[in-house]
Design a protein around this motif. Sequence first.
Motif, PDB file in Angstrom:
ATOM      1  N   ASP A 191       0.848  -1.186   0.000  1.00  0.00           N
ATOM      2  CA  ASP A 191       0.000   0.000   0.000  1.00  0.00           C
ATOM      3  C   ASP A 191       0.889   1.243   0.000  1.00  0.00           C
ATOM      4  N   PHE A 240       1.368   5.693   0.295  1.00  0.00           N
ATOM      5  CA  PHE A 240       0.895   6.940   0.886  1.00  0.00           C
ATOM      6  C   PHE A 240       1.512   8.106   0.113  1.00  0.00           C
ATOM      7  N   GLN A 259      -7.077  12.794   2.900  1.00  0.00           N
ATOM      8  CA  GLN A 259      -7.663  11.795   3.788  1.00  0.00           C
ATOM      9  C   GLN A 259      -8.588  10.818   3.060  1.00  0.00           C
ATOM     10  N   GLU A 260      -8.388  10.674   1.780  1.00  0.00           N
ATOM     11  CA  GLU A 260      -9.165   9.700   1.020  1.00  0.00           C
ATOM     12  C   GLU A 260      -8.317   8.476   0.710  1.00  0.00           C
ATOM     13  N   GLU A 261      -8.987   7.319   0.599  1.00  0.00           N
ATOM     14  CA  GLU A 261      -8.313   6.069   0.261  1.00  0.00           C
ATOM     15  C   GLU A 261      -8.836   5.575  -1.084  1.00  0.00           C
ATOM     16  N   MET A 278      -3.847  -0.277  -2.029  1.00  0.00           N
ATOM     17  CA  MET A 278      -4.556   0.874  -1.469  1.00  0.00           C
ATOM     18  C   MET A 278      -3.621   2.089  -1.462  1.00  0.00           C
ATOM     19  N   THR A 292      -3.382   5.949  -0.092  1.00  0.00           N
ATOM     20  CA  THR A 292      -3.962   6.906   0.847  1.00  0.00           C
ATOM     21  C   THR A 292      -3.348   8.280   0.612  1.00  0.00           C
ATOM     22  N   GLN A 295      -2.642  11.870   1.986  1.00  0.00           N
ATOM     23  CA  GLN A 295      -2.528  12.578   3.258  1.00  0.00           C
ATOM     24  C   GLN A 295      -2.601  14.086   3.037  1.00  0.00           C
TER      25      GLN A 295
END
Length: 302
Positions: free
Chosen positions: A126, A128, A177-179, A203, A205, A207
């Motif tokens: 995943d 970020f 703040q969406e995934e 996934m 994410t 930030q």
Amino acid sequence: HFVYKPRRTMEVLVSACGKEKCSNQSFAVVVQNVNREPVMERLENVVVREGDEVVLEPKASDPDNDYIKFSFSEPFGFGKWKPDFEDAGVYPVTVTAHDGETGIEQNLTVTVENINRVPEFGRLADAFVRENETLSFVVPVSDPDGDNLTLIAENLPVGAAFSDGVFSWTPDYDVAQEEFLVTFGAIDNAVSNESVIVKKTAMITVQDANRAPVIRAITPNATSIALAGQPVVFKVNAFDPDGDDLKYTMKFGFFDRVQGHSAVKRRFSSVGEQEVTVVVSDGKDAVEQTWKLRVGRLRRKS
């Protein structure tokens, strides 16, 4: 007629008789053993798929009841072989049955059928990423058979791209703040049925990345002139790109500062240049602007 055992010596007596008496003569007959070769049952050709083990189980008998030992040509060892995924083809095999003195051979063919293996994904962790920063990574996928692959991506976020196995995306400031679940697929071009797709999901994410406030305008500014002893209203026109609440600080000297409002009333008692600093903060980042305001003397009419 007589029955003998192999390698047995037989004593034979020959008699010749006349009218009155007989003459006898004996001699030995040695029967030498003659080995008879084994008899092997017919072996059928074998068809096997890559990755599957094939076992040859020949059957033979020996007329002399001798012990029979079997041997096999390459690629078999002890009658067993498990072809690898690179071994597709036709292999001639010879099986020999040996009784210790003589042997007989049979030939057969072993056909190894090609098995297509599906593509394989490596570890896809995943990810970020902060707003307005670029996320880029290579999707780890390969084909065990070295076949060409067609790569696809499903549910790409708006603005994201996927080309030549590389995912790239710079999210806007409005997706914090969406995934996002992005599914990557690999199609083996060696297979005619394109509905067979190997998939892997990751996934992503997003930030939050804070944006500092922006000061649009301040009055009075550096081109303005204030009058000593007269009230001056300082007004700050500012906004926050993220919609955060703003806090204002106005500095008129080392120990003279006012906090809380975007408009402050002030009086200057002396003429000259007055340094003014405005600080606007959203609680995370702050911007400030400093300028010098000219303060003049109020001229009274005589």
